[in-house]
Design a protein around this motif. Structure first.
Motif, PDB file in Angstrom:
ATOM      1  N   THR A  52      -1.392   8.268  -9.654  1.00  0.00           N
ATOM      2  CA  THR A  52      -1.193   7.804 -11.028  1.00  0.00           C
ATOM      3  C   THR A  52       0.132   7.063 -11.174  1.00  0.00           C
ATOM      4  O   THR A  52       0.209   6.009 -11.820  1.00  0.00           O
ATOM      5  N   PHE A  53       1.184   7.602 -10.568  1.00  0.00           N
ATOM      6  CA  PHE A  53       2.502   6.954 -10.624  1.00  0.00           C
ATOM      7  C   PHE A  53       2.461   5.579  -9.959  1.00  0.00           C
ATOM      8  O   PHE A  53       3.008   4.604 -10.493  1.00  0.00           O
ATOM      9  N   GLN A  54       1.805   5.493  -8.798  1.00  0.00           N
ATOM     10  CA  GLN A  54       1.739   4.211  -8.084  1.00  0.00           C
ATOM     11  C   GLN A  54       0.975   3.168  -8.889  1.00  0.00           C
ATOM     12  O   GLN A  54       1.398   2.008  -8.982  1.00  0.00           O
ATOM     13  N   ILE A  55      -0.157   3.548  -9.458  1.00  0.00           N
ATOM     14  CA  ILE A  55      -0.954   2.599 -10.236  1.00  0.00           C
ATOM     15  C   ILE A  55      -0.186   2.121 -11.464  1.00  0.00           C
ATOM     16  O   ILE A  55      -0.214   0.935 -11.820  1.00  0.00           O
TER      17      ILE A  55
ATOM     18  N   PRO B 187       0.810  -1.226   0.000  1.00  0.00           N
ATOM     19  CA  PRO B 187       0.000   0.000   0.000  1.00  0.00           C
ATOM     20  C   PRO B 187       0.842   1.274   0.000  1.00  0.00           C
ATOM     21  O   PRO B 187       1.949   1.329   0.538  1.00  0.00           O
ATOM     22  N   ALA B 188       0.291   2.311  -0.615  1.00  0.00           N
ATOM     23  CA  ALA B 188       0.787   3.682  -0.493  1.00  0.00           C
ATOM     24  C   ALA B 188      -0.401   4.518  -0.025  1.00  0.00           C
ATOM     25  O   ALA B 188      -1.481   4.451  -0.615  1.00  0.00           O
ATOM     26  N   VAL B 189      -0.225   5.264   1.045  1.00  0.00           N
ATOM     27  CA  VAL B 189      -1.331   5.961   1.702  1.00  0.00           C
ATOM     28  C   VAL B 189      -1.123   7.475   1.610  1.00  0.00           C
ATOM     29  O   VAL B 189      -0.031   7.980   1.901  1.00  0.00           O
ATOM     30  N   TYR B 190      -2.183   8.188   1.206  1.00  0.00           N
ATOM     31  CA  TYR B 190      -2.140   9.641   1.090  1.00  0.00           C
ATOM     32  C   TYR B 190      -3.334  10.241   1.845  1.00  0.00           C
ATOM     33  O   TYR B 190      -4.482   9.895   1.559  1.00  0.00           O
ATOM     34  N   GLY B 191      -3.060  11.119   2.793  1.00  0.00           N
ATOM     35  CA  GLY B 191      -4.138  11.798   3.491  1.00  0.00           C
ATOM     36  C   GLY B 191      -4.690  12.939   2.659  1.00  0.00           C
ATOM     37  O   GLY B 191      -3.926  13.648   1.999  1.00  0.00           O
ATOM     38  N   VAL B 192      -6.005  13.129   2.709  1.00  0.00           N
ATOM     39  CA  VAL B 192      -6.609  14.209   1.920  1.00  0.00           C
ATOM     40  C   VAL B 192      -7.364  15.212   2.795  1.00  0.00           C
ATOM     41  O   VAL B 192      -8.121  16.027   2.275  1.00  0.00           O
ATOM     42  N   ASN B 193      -7.171  15.142   4.100  1.00  0.00           N
ATOM     43  CA  ASN B 193      -7.668  16.210   4.965  1.00  0.00           C
ATOM     44  C   ASN B 193      -6.711  16.375   6.139  1.00  0.00           C
ATOM     45  O   ASN B 193      -5.815  15.557   6.361  1.00  0.00           O
ATOM     46  N   ARG B 194      -6.883  17.445   6.890  1.00  0.00           N
ATOM     47  CA  ARG B 194      -5.921  17.808   7.926  1.00  0.00           C
ATOM     48  C   ARG B 194      -5.832  16.753   9.025  1.00  0.00           C
ATOM     49  O   ARG B 194      -4.753  16.493   9.555  1.00  0.00           O
TER      50      ARG B 194
END
Length: 257
Positions: A172-175, A32-39
């Motif tokens: 996009t890079f990860q996929i 997995p690669a995880v990205y937060g999208v809120n504070r």
């Protein structure tokens, strides 16, 4: 009586913790690669490999809430959403004080298995992403059949949507990277299952299997740090009980066909 009820509840939860839940297996995200999208990081975008009903690994994009409930997309569906980013952005930036969805946004964005609709949440514009049909489950993790349906839903306001745009290039890079190693990953998974069956799943056998697979991949020019990490995760995940689940899943899928 209250003490007995509390004690039974604790035992029940402990048993649920010990006995794997087959739904968790099917939704397990590997590499997995995880990205937060809120504070608060309570809403995340996760990319990785997921085990589908055919028993093979495929790239997925998940948008999840704090309790890890959410929606899971295949890359083709994700592409539909990203193609409509200009429309979504226009919805969030329209200058007006009307607390209703403008007529131009009354039609949801449809995907093969999901839909994205425009709405309001606590007086602010928001998008809602959910499956086109309710999700069905018939196992609560204890082998007890309790058929039910539910609709996992993700609400996203303007700030979260803007952050989603900011991490789009990373996603996009990860996929793209996952797609490049999908064939090798599935070959390794199948070999891993066969070797665990043949050698057993004790610690020494697992170490030998990993070393042998790496040598084969290096000779074919396919070895990469990402694939090595995936193999480590698969070795940690796979055991005889899980392998039985994989086989039963594949048998059920073949019977359905």
């Amino acid at each position: 009586m209250n003490v007995l009820i509390i004690t039974f509840s604790c035992i029940y939860q402990f048993i649920r913790y010990l006995i794997p839940n087959t739904r968790t297996y099917k939704k397990q995200v590997l590499l997995p690669a995880v990205y937060g999208v809120n504070r608060s990081f309570s809403k995340q975008v996760i990319t990785g490999f997921s085990l589908n009903l055919s028993g093979s690994l495929s790239p997925v994009i998940c948008i999840v809430n704090q309790d890890y409930s959410g929606v899971e997309f295949e890359p083709t569906e994700w592409a539909i959403i990203t193609d409509r980013f200009p429309v979504i952005g226009k919805f969030f930036t329209a200058e007006d004080n009307i607390k209703e969805v403008p007529e131009a946004f009354n039609t949801p964005i449809l995907m093969p298995t999901h839909e994205l609709a425009f709405t309001y949440s606590y007086g602010e514009r928001a998008i809602i992403i959910k499956p086109a049909m309710p999700v069905s489950t018939d196992n609560d993790g204890l082998g007890i059949k309790r058929a039910r349906t539910y609709t996992p839903t993700v609400f996203m306001k303007r700030v979260s949507y803007l952050n989603l745009q900011r991490v789009l290039r990373c996603v996009t890079f990860q996929i793209t990277s996952l797609r490049e190693i999908t064939h090798s990953a599935n070959n390794c998974k199948d070999t891993l299952i066969a070797e665990l069956d043949r050698r057993g799943d004790d610690t020494s056998s697992r170490d030998n299997i990993l070393g042998d697979l790496r040598l084969v991949l290096e000779k074919k020019g396919l070895w990469s740090p990402a694939l090595n990490q995936l193999l480590l995760e698969l070795l940690s995940l796979y055991n005889h009980e899980y392998l039985s689940f994989v086989r039963s899943t594949m048998e059920d899928q073949n019977s359905y066909k």
